[in-house]
Design a protein around this motif. Structure first.
Motif, PDB file in Angstrom:
ATOM      1  N   LEU A   1      -2.044   6.542   6.780  1.00 53.83           N
ATOM      2  CA  LEU A   1      -1.499   5.299   6.273  1.00 53.83           C
ATOM      3  C   LEU A   1      -0.965   5.545   4.874  1.00 53.83           C
ATOM      4  O   LEU A   1      -1.521   6.346   4.109  1.00 53.83           O
ATOM      5  N   LEU A   2       0.094   4.855   4.519  1.00 52.10           N
ATOM      6  CA  LEU A   2       0.764   5.027   3.243  1.00 52.10           C
ATOM      7  C   LEU A   2       0.411   3.909   2.281  1.00 52.10           C
ATOM      8  O   LEU A   2      -0.027   2.823   2.688  1.00 52.10           O
ATOM      9  N   PHE A   3       0.641   4.161   1.022  1.00 50.13           N
ATOM     10  CA  PHE A   3       0.411   3.171  -0.027  1.00 50.13           C
ATOM     11  C   PHE A   3       1.098   1.849   0.337  1.00 50.13           C
ATOM     12  O   PHE A   3       2.266   1.820   0.727  1.00 50.13           O
ATOM     13  N   GLY A   4       0.330   0.752   0.224  1.00 54.24           N
ATOM     14  CA  GLY A   4       0.891  -0.573   0.444  1.00 54.24           C
ATOM     15  C   GLY A   4       0.929  -1.020   1.887  1.00 54.24           C
ATOM     16  O   GLY A   4       1.281  -2.171   2.164  1.00 54.24           O
ATOM     17  N   GLU A   5       0.595  -0.131   2.825  1.00 55.64           N
ATOM     18  CA  GLU A   5       0.610  -0.526   4.231  1.00 55.64           C
ATOM     19  C   GLU A   5      -0.586  -1.418   4.550  1.00 55.64           C
ATOM     20  O   GLU A   5      -1.635  -1.351   3.907  1.00 55.64           O
ATOM     21  N   ALA A   6      -0.428  -2.215   5.588  1.00 56.04           N
ATOM     22  CA  ALA A   6      -1.461  -3.171   5.982  1.00 56.04           C
ATOM     23  C   ALA A   6      -2.339  -2.584   7.084  1.00 56.04           C
ATOM     24  O   ALA A   6      -1.847  -1.937   8.016  1.00 56.04           O
ATOM     25  N   PHE A   7      -3.646  -2.857   6.968  1.00 61.49           N
ATOM     26  CA  PHE A   7      -4.629  -2.354   7.927  1.00 61.49           C
ATOM     27  C   PHE A   7      -5.595  -3.481   8.256  1.00 61.49           C
ATOM     28  O   PHE A   7      -6.209  -4.074   7.370  1.00 61.49           O
ATOM     29  N   ARG A   8      -5.695  -3.802   9.519  1.00 63.36           N
ATOM     30  CA  ARG A   8      -6.583  -4.867   9.986  1.00 63.36           C
ATOM     31  C   ARG A   8      -7.982  -4.297  10.207  1.00 63.36           C
ATOM     32  O   ARG A   8      -8.213  -3.508  11.115  1.00 63.36           O
ATOM     33  N   VAL A   9      -8.927  -4.690   9.374  1.00 66.47           N
ATOM     34  CA  VAL A   9     -10.292  -4.174   9.455  1.00 66.47           C
ATOM     35  C   VAL A   9     -11.081  -4.991  10.475  1.00 66.47           C
ATOM     36  O   VAL A   9     -11.187  -6.215  10.366  1.00 66.47           O
ATOM     37  N   ILE A  10     -11.651  -4.293  11.454  1.00 64.61           N
ATOM     38  CA  ILE A  10     -12.453  -4.914  12.502  1.00 64.61           C
ATOM     39  C   ILE A  10     -13.945  -4.713  12.257  1.00 64.61           C
ATOM     40  O   ILE A  10     -14.773  -5.582  12.542  1.00 64.61           O
ATOM     41  N   ASP A  11     -14.290  -3.578  11.675  1.00 63.25           N
ATOM     42  CA  ASP A  11     -15.703  -3.248  11.443  1.00 63.25           C
ATOM     43  C   ASP A  11     -15.793  -2.352  10.217  1.00 63.25           C
ATOM     44  O   ASP A  11     -14.906  -1.530   9.978  1.00 63.25           O
ATOM     45  N   GLU A  12     -16.847  -2.509   9.448  1.00 68.04           N
ATOM     46  CA  GLU A  12     -17.034  -1.685   8.251  1.00 68.04           C
ATOM     47  C   GLU A  12     -18.504  -1.342   8.121  1.00 68.04           C
ATOM     48  O   GLU A  12     -19.365  -2.211   8.131  1.00 68.04           O
ATOM     49  N   ARG A  13     -18.771  -0.033   7.961  1.00 65.71           N
ATOM     50  CA  ARG A  13     -20.156   0.427   7.793  1.00 65.71           C
ATOM     51  C   ARG A  13     -20.156   1.856   7.264  1.00 65.71           C
ATOM     52  O   ARG A  13     -19.251   2.636   7.554  1.00 65.71           O
ATOM     53  N   ASP A  14     -21.165   2.176   6.480  1.00 69.20           N
ATOM     54  CA  ASP A  14     -21.361   3.531   5.956  1.00 69.20           C
ATOM     55  C   ASP A  14     -20.136   4.078   5.232  1.00 69.20           C
ATOM     56  O   ASP A  14     -19.831   5.275   5.306  1.00 69.20           O
ATOM     57  N   GLY A  15     -19.414   3.211   4.531  1.00 68.29           N
ATOM     58  CA  GLY A  15     -18.285   3.660   3.719  1.00 68.29           C
ATOM     59  C   GLY A  15     -16.991   3.838   4.470  1.00 68.29           C
ATOM     60  O   GLY A  15     -15.994   4.282   3.893  1.00 68.29           O
ATOM     61  N   PHE A  16     -16.965   3.487   5.764  1.00 70.49           N
ATOM     62  CA  PHE A  16     -15.742   3.613   6.560  1.00 70.49           C
ATOM     63  C   PHE A  16     -15.372   2.268   7.160  1.00 70.49           C
ATOM     64  O   PHE A  16     -16.244   1.478   7.531  1.00 70.49           O
ATOM     65  N   ALA A  17     -14.074   2.033   7.245  1.00 75.17           N
ATOM     66  CA  ALA A  17     -13.559   0.820   7.878  1.00 75.17           C
ATOM     67  C   ALA A  17     -12.859   1.216   9.170  1.00 75.17           C
ATOM     68  O   ALA A  17     -12.022   2.127   9.185  1.00 75.17           O
TER      69      ALA A  17
ATOM     70  N   VAL B   1     -10.776   4.660   8.457  1.00 71.21           N
ATOM     71  CA  VAL B   1     -10.319   5.088   7.137  1.00 71.21           C
ATOM     72  C   VAL B   1     -11.457   4.909   6.141  1.00 71.21           C
ATOM     73  O   VAL B   1     -12.400   4.138   6.387  1.00 71.21           O
ATOM     74  N   ILE B   2     -11.390   5.617   5.035  1.00 69.73           N
ATOM     75  CA  ILE B   2     -12.363   5.418   3.964  1.00 69.73           C
ATOM     76  C   ILE B   2     -12.186   4.008   3.412  1.00 69.73           C
ATOM     77  O   ILE B   2     -11.080   3.622   3.018  1.00 69.73           O
ATOM     78  N   ALA B   3     -13.262   3.239   3.395  1.00 67.86           N
ATOM     79  CA  ALA B   3     -13.166   1.829   2.999  1.00 67.86           C
ATOM     80  C   ALA B   3     -12.650   1.673   1.578  1.00 67.86           C
ATOM     81  O   ALA B   3     -11.929   0.716   1.273  1.00 67.86           O
TER      82      ALA B   3
END
Length: 284
Positions: free
Chosen positions: A56-72, A85-87
């Protein structure tokens, strides 16, 4: 339940997108939260600390569904591709106004050519311009970008091969999506998206882009040539432009030479004979 392509399915067992209720199994179903990438690049992996599938590039949008242990875990809004990705690479959602239309650009601390830039971002990155200073535009981070490196959000190129040529010499990188490093399908995706065409991430998915050519149709600039695990652009009727593991770079190569080498198993990614040719109409 029906089997879905995990690359395009926003579900990881812990959580799934709400529209998948009744279609996939998950502990909970969520709408998700759209966030924005705040690093020049971030790897999108098939599992936490797993192998890179895309970037993913700077400024791009990412829909987070789950987040745990430092990762999204979630889904890229560029192409629907899912992964981890790294949260810490994500921040609150921000609406962009422009995109980077140069292979790369520097973020300057001041609107001066000799001001030492702090970091670079890459072709396809999204930014929000807050003021226009003529030769430079100030963006929401407080940095300045040369005006000539930006295009308004809806502006598009007309020649995918011309866009791909901007990446000439870029190192080959599996899953790469930028001038820092790119792979065959990443090159095709970035070039087509920059010309206003929807394009999925991987070469097998890209076999659905445009229309298939008949065996007797002559090749022309912009046609896509597919092998198992590989894809490239025809720059004219005899020459291929592709990111490949043989040159370890984006390179031009006679099509006949590429075909012989790939059939002999010398590409490093891709094998066998050509399996398909497709044409994406540019509207020109």
């Amino acid at each position: 339940m029906t089997a879905y392509d995990p690359r395009m399915t926003p579900a990881n067992g812990h959580a799934a997108a709400y529209e998948l209720r009744g279609l996939v199994e998950a502990t909970r179903y969520v709408k998700g939260t759209v966030r924005t990438v705040q690093q020049p690049l971030v790897n999108l992996s098939d599992s936490p600390r797993g192998e890179r599938s895309s970037q993913l590039l700077f400024g791009e949008a990412f829909r987070v569904i789950d987040e745990r242990d430092g990762f999204a875990f979630g889904q890229s809004l560029r192409d629907g591709y899912c992964g981890y990705v790294i949260a810490g690479a994500l921040t609150r959602q921000e609406a962009a106004t422009h995109w980077v239309a140069a292979p790369a650009t520097h973020l300057y601390p001041k609107a001066r050519l000799k001001a030492p830039p702090e970091v670079a971002i890459f072709f396809g990155s999204h930014v929000r311009v807050t003021s226009d200073l003529g030769d430079f535009k100030k963006i929401s981070t407080g940095h300045f970008i040369p005006t000539g490196h930006l295009q308004s959000l809806r502006a598009r190129f007309s020649d995918p091969v011309g866009v791909a040529d901007m990446f000439l010499g870029t190192p080959y990188l599996w899953g790469g999506s930028s001038r820092w490093g790119i792979d065959c399908s990443g090159l095709v995706q970035m070039a087509l998206v920059a010309c206003g065409h929807d394009c999925p991430r991987d070469s097998d998915q890209q076999r659905g882009v445009g229309r298939e050519l008949h065996p007797d149709e002559p090749a022309r600039r912009g046609d896509l040539v597919f092998w198992k695990g590989h894809v490239g652009f025809m720059s004219d009727d005899t020459t291929l432009l592709h990111a490949n593991a043989h040159h370890m770079a984006v390179a031009y190569e006679p099509l006949t030479q590429a075909c012989a080498r790939i059939a002999a198993g010398e590409n490093g990614a891709g094998s066998g004979d050509v399996v398909m040719r497709r044409r994406v109409e540019t509207g020109r």
